[in-house]
Design a protein around this motif. Structure first.
Motif, short mmCIF file in Angstrom:
data_model
loop_
_atom_site.label_atom_id
_atom_site.label_comp_id
_atom_site.label_asym_id
_atom_site.label_seq_id
_atom_site.Cartn_x
_atom_site.Cartn_y
_atom_site.Cartn_z
N ARG A 30 0.81 -1.20 0.00
CA ARG A 30 0.00 0.00 0.00
C ARG A 30 0.86 1.27 0.00
O ARG A 30 0.33 2.35 0.19
N SER A 262 -12.19 10.38 -0.14
CA SER A 262 -11.05 9.49 -0.01
C SER A 262 -10.59 8.98 -1.38
O SER A 262 -9.40 8.94 -1.68
N LEU A 266 -7.07 9.59 -3.51
CA LEU A 266 -6.28 8.51 -4.13
C LEU A 266 -6.03 8.79 -5.61
O LEU A 266 -4.97 8.45 -6.15
N GLU A 284 -2.99 10.24 10.34
CA GLU A 284 -2.39 8.93 10.08
C GLU A 284 -2.47 8.52 8.61
O GLU A 284 -2.04 7.46 8.23
N ARG A 285 -3.02 9.41 7.79
CA ARG A 285 -3.16 9.09 6.38
C ARG A 285 -1.79 8.96 5.72
O ARG A 285 -0.95 9.84 5.84
N PRO A 288 -0.26 6.25 -1.03
CA PRO A 288 0.26 5.01 -1.61
C PRO A 288 1.40 5.24 -2.62
O PRO A 288 2.04 4.29 -3.04
N LEU B 117 -8.94 3.94 -11.08
CA LEU B 117 -7.66 3.79 -10.39
C LEU B 117 -6.95 2.56 -10.92
O LEU B 117 -7.58 1.60 -11.38
N PHE B 121 -3.77 -0.54 -7.08
CA PHE B 121 -4.32 0.18 -5.93
C PHE B 121 -5.39 -0.62 -5.19
O PHE B 121 -5.98 -0.12 -4.24
N PRO B 123 -5.28 -3.18 -3.03
CA PRO B 123 -5.08 -3.25 -1.57
C PRO B 123 -5.26 -1.89 -0.89
O PRO B 123 -5.75 -1.81 0.23
N VAL B 124 -4.90 -0.83 -1.60
CA VAL B 124 -5.06 0.52 -1.02
C VAL B 124 -6.53 0.84 -0.84
O VAL B 124 -6.96 1.33 0.22
N ASP B 128 -8.55 1.49 2.42
CA ASP B 128 -9.20 2.78 2.53
C ASP B 128 -10.66 2.63 2.94
O ASP B 128 -11.19 3.41 3.73
#
Lengths: 552, 380
Positions: A30, A262, A266, A284-285, A288, B117, B121, B123-124, B128
């Motif tokens: 991640r 969110s 990303l 805490e963000r 990636p 995306l 990504f 797993p991100v 999230d």
């Protein structure tokens, strides 16, 4: 009669494979992921993420969100725009303007080179047409024009003829606005995206939504024109007819729809977008990718406050209201997770371009107790339980309860909180059956006076039931002035209001925009009305994803 | 549709193959609708977006449709693992987690596609979702509720099958009782055979004329006892070997009058066997056969021996006569009503554990052998 698990080896194998695959997804990498390189077709195209519904119509906004402003201001150009540094009005579709002596008549001269994206000239009639349409819209939008003579009565149906409204196209390039009352802030109010002009074809195109099939059918007068529209967003390209085309450094703007804030963040981190307005931040963000990004912050022109009903019991006493205000500890009040979004409010009007915020409030629990005792309630003895009304959707908001806790511990004052449906709550507030309420007031005009009108409303329509004629007079005087003289009058009004404590400002809200460092020219705006026309991209030669700097 | 009929007469609409077909058809229709709706996006049309397709808009709960066969299969398999319930509980817990995770991943894949995306990504996005409260645990609860319901249905069916089996056993018991009654009637029929009865009555008359009244009384009493036991329909299906032998002795006492001194009956009984439980009236048909086809057919034949021995867990009963050998079509002898009834009763009572055999004895005579489990009234 028994079957051992070994008999179903294939089932165990399937579960093992499935579980392993899921584990890979859940525990997969991640961080430090490769991003997406900017395609050549996106070179010099600013990509902005939005999460709320976005329509290419100035008159359908639900909230004055950043992306709505940026979208509309990309397609349409209002009469004026505000200077990013001073907040002063600057020519946009209008080249010049003049006030009548009594400040009730504003005459605007449109720029002669103003053109619609199809080449038609922009005329004063285009503004009259658009504003008459706005007056037929919901009151939440139409009220923007209520300072105009007869505008409110036309909206409410008390006048049928639109000609009665104080809007006149004197000729193709001259627009005259007649007001009910003097209002010098009207000029900056004209920078509102709601007040953009509309081409005579636009209403039809918006109604049949033909712009999805034929984007050029949506004729606009802004720096960009519609190139493509679908469920995933809008792509705009530079309008060749725009008068200031030479100053536009972008080749286009793409508005990309994301499912959430969110996801939008990303998209920026992945290199598929450049700006994410109204992003929710948490400490805490972790991002990636290593794309170079920064967070831009600006104070929203609004205030979170407790409003007292000054007609109720002990709240009539100024010393009680002062005690309640002094007992608040704003730094403690703001939760750790919200520190990026909320800042303590020491005045009613936050910092804004050309007008720094004041420090008018203090906190002193001892003085609060002394004042309460002086008012006849030592240690809160004999003080009635305060009743607070909150809407149902605010259940879970920690701040109203935190204020009540503070008052109980410092002053011994108890509070009864009720969460009600909007209809019941409106009835309660209209009847004045409450001691105080918790709420937010947001300005729609880039001017301090917009927030101060809270204290000039008729008592029956005011949350505080408090009105000071002196403040009413001061604001009326300010509406005839401009520049520093006007700001001085507004400061006096604000000081007077805070001294009377009809409400306790608690917090200002901070708005954040996640920005790729490739985006240049960004500026703060208290109403989030940044125009993409002022921005540009500073791309490396290959326009590839930078990997050097860690994300912010 | 006829092919769905099982051997047990299950209607076609209750057969699993029918429902598998329904599921497959539904899946095909679902896939067709979704793919047809998303064809523009799949073909990469310029204005088409995944966001507007039903693949994105329809609720994720349609995944349950795909999971149904797997869930039913797993539940059925694990129900059989009834002696491994910790394993079953663990596996169901694991499946609940996997199904929940599949829903989360499906949601993440949707978000990935909707927001364009990159695949790396995933797993991100999954992580999230957790932070924004997108990890729904409802699928786990639904799965567990579904499994509980399936277990309830399964246990209900087992209980119902148990009830059915109990009914079948009751029917079998009734049939057994019928056989017993029939055996009794057969015995009575034999006893009341006119030739047997007339011979016996003539013998009694002769004894009376010769002033052997004491013997005549004994024969009358024996005949009475034979008739009484044969007519006693309430007698138990099982009786001790001792009582069974007593019944045989009465029978032989009468037969001995018919055959005068020619008949010699021997009993070779292991005393340990006297308490053994045997089916009522088991030996009488065999003795009847020995008299009828052995002693009566050969004037030189005179010996009839009944023996009982214990061989471990088995009881061996033998009725021997020194009469002529079995005819070649000895099968005909085995098909006699008495032998058939005896065989059927042994099969019902003992299954494969009992055996009835009729064979020539070397060098002379015929033996009827019965082997059955050695049980006493105190045996479990």
């Amino acid at each position: 009669m028994t079957t051992t698990p070994r008999d179903h080896w294939w089932m165990s194998l399937a579960l093992l494979v499935l579980g392993g695959g899921l584990a890979l997804v859940f525990l997969g990498p991640r961080e430090s992921l490769p991003g997406v390189a900017r395609g050549m077709h996106d070179r010099d195209v600013l990509r902005i993420v939005y999460t709320q519904v976005l329509r290419p119509d100035p008159h359908v906004r639900m909230l004055p969100l950043s992306t709505y402003n940026q979208f509309i201001l990309s397609l349409w150009e209002p009469l004026v725009e505000c200077d990013p540094l001073t907040g002063e009005p600057q020519p946009a579709a209008a080249a010049s303007w003049s006030w009548s002596e009594d400040h009730r008549l504003l005459t605007l001269r449109l720029r002669p080179d103003g053109r619609w994206s199809n080449g038609d000239p922009v005329t004063a009639q285009d503004f009259v047409r658009a504003w008459q349409r706005l007056l037929r819209a919901r009151i939440e939008l139409a009220f923007t024009l209520f300072p105009v003579k007869n505008a409110e009565s036309y909206h409410r149906g008390q006048r049928e003829k639109p000609e009665a409204v104080g809007l006149r196209a004197l000729d193709d390039l001259t627009l005259q606005v007649e007001l009910d009352q003097p209002r010098t802030t009207l000029l900056v109010e004209l920078s509102d995206p709601l007040l953009a002009p509309l081409h005579h074809s636009t209403e039809r195109v918006l109604a049949d939504q033909s712009f999805y099939e034929e984007p050029a059918a949506l004729v606009t007068n802004g720096p960009f024109r519609l190139q493509q529209a679908n469920a995933d967003g809008y792509r705009l390209e530079t309008s060749p007819a725009y008068h200031g085309r030479a100053g536009v450094r972008l080749a286009g703007v793409q508005f990309i729809r994301a499912n959430s804030s969110s996801m939008g963040a990303l998209l920026v981190a992945a290199g598929k977008a450049d700006l994410m307005p109204s992003v929710n931040l948490s400490a805490e963000r972790r991002w990636p990718t290593r794309r170079a990004m920064t967070v831009e912050s600006e104070l929203a022109l609004g205030v979170v406050a407790n409003y007292f009903n000054v007609t109720r019991g002990p709240l009539r006493d100024l010393r009680v209201r002062q005690a309640l205000a002094l007992a608040i500890n704003r730094e403690d009040l703001i939760e750790e997770s919200d520190r990026a979004q909320l800042v303590p409010a020491w005045s009613w009007v936050p910092d804004m371009p050309g007008r720094p915020g004041l420090t008018l409030l203090t906190e002193d629990a001892n003085e609060a107790r002394r004042l309460l005792a002086a008012a006849g309630y030592p240690g809160g003895q004999g003080f009635p339980v305060l009743r607070m009304s909150l809407p149902l959707w605010m259940d879970g908001n920690p701040y109203p309860a935190a204020c009540c806790e503070r008052w109980f511990h410092e002053l011994g004052i108890r509070t009864y909180v009720t969460y009600e449906a909007s209809v019941q709550r409106a009835e309660r507030i209209n009847a004045g059956d409450y001691d105080f309420i918790y709420g937010v007031v947001v300005a729609t005009v880039p001017d301090p006076a917009d927030l101060l009108t809270t204290f000039t409303m008729p008592p029956d329509y005011s949350e505080t039931r408090w009105r000071d004629d002196v403040i009413v007079g001061l604001l009326a005087a300010a509406n005839r002035k401009t520049g520093p003289e006007r700001l001085a009058i507004l400061e006096e009004a604000e000081r007077r209001a805070m001294a009377a404590v009809p409400a306790i400002p608690l917090m200002f809200e901070r708005r954040h925009t996640l920005r790729s460092t490739e985006v240049r020219g960004w500026y703060g705006d208290p109403l989030a009305r940044q125009s993409p026309r002022r921005l540009w991209l500073d791309l490396p030669p290959e326009a590839s994803l930078p990997q050097a700097m860690p994300g912010t | 549709m006829k092919s769905f009929n099982g051997n047990n007469g299950t209607p076609w609409w209750r057969h699993w193959r029918f429902w598998l077909l329904v599921w497959a058809a539904g899946t095909l229709v679902l896939a067709a609708v979704l793919l047809w709706d998303a064809r523009s996006w799949l073909q990469g049309a310029p204005r088409a977006t995944f966001r507007a397709t039903r693949l994105n808009l329809w609720p994720l709960e349609i995944l349950w449709w795909l999971f149904i066969p797997a869930i039913l299969l797993v539940q059925k398999s694990l129900t059989r693992v009834d002696r491994h319930w910790p394993w079953a509980i663990s596996l169901h817990g694991l499946l609940a987690v996997i199904i929940t995770a599949l829903f989360v991943v499906a949601q993440a894949v949707r978000l990935l596609l909707v927001n364009h995306l990159p695949a790396s990504f995933l797993p991100v996005v999954v992580n999230d979702l957790r932070w924004v409260g997108g990890w729904s645990y409802v699928p786990a609860l639904v799965y567990l509720a579904l499994i509980l319901a399936l277990y309830a249905v399964s246990f209900y069916r087992q209980w119902r099958d148990g009830q059915r089996l109990t009914g079948q056993l009751q029917v079998a018991n009734a049939q057994l009782e019928t056989k017993l009654v029939r055996a009794s009637l057969d015995a009575l029929k034999m006893q009341l055979h006119p030739h047997f009865l007339f011979n016996t009555l003539n013998s009694i008359t002769s004894l009376i004329r010769n002033n052997r009244t004491r013997e005549a009384e004994d024969i009358v009493a024996g005949l009475g006892e034979l008739l009484r036991r044969s007519l006693d329909h309430k007698q138990e299906a099982m009786d001790t070997l001792e009582r069974e032998l007593d019944f045989l002795r009465r029978y032989f006492e009468i037969e001995r009058i018919r055959f005068q001194d020619r008949l010699k009956v021997e009993f070779d009984i292991d005393p340990k066997c006297l308490r053994a439980q045997v089916p009522s009236l088991l030996l009488q048909p065999l003795a009847e056969n020995a008299m009828k086809h052995g002693i009566s057919k050969d004037p030189a034949a005179r010996l009839l021996r009944v023996s009982a021995q214990r061989d471990g867990t088995r009881l061996m009963l033998t009725v021997y006569n020194d009469g002529p050998a079995l005819p070649k079509d000895d099968a005909a002898l085995g098909r006699g009503i008495g032998m058939q009834n005896t065989h059927a009763r042994l099969l019902m009572l003992y299954g494969d554990e009992a055996r009835l055999r009729l064979r020539d004895n070397t060098p002379q005579g015929v033996r009827a052998e019965i082997i059955l489990p050695f049980r006493t009234s105190s045996s479990p």
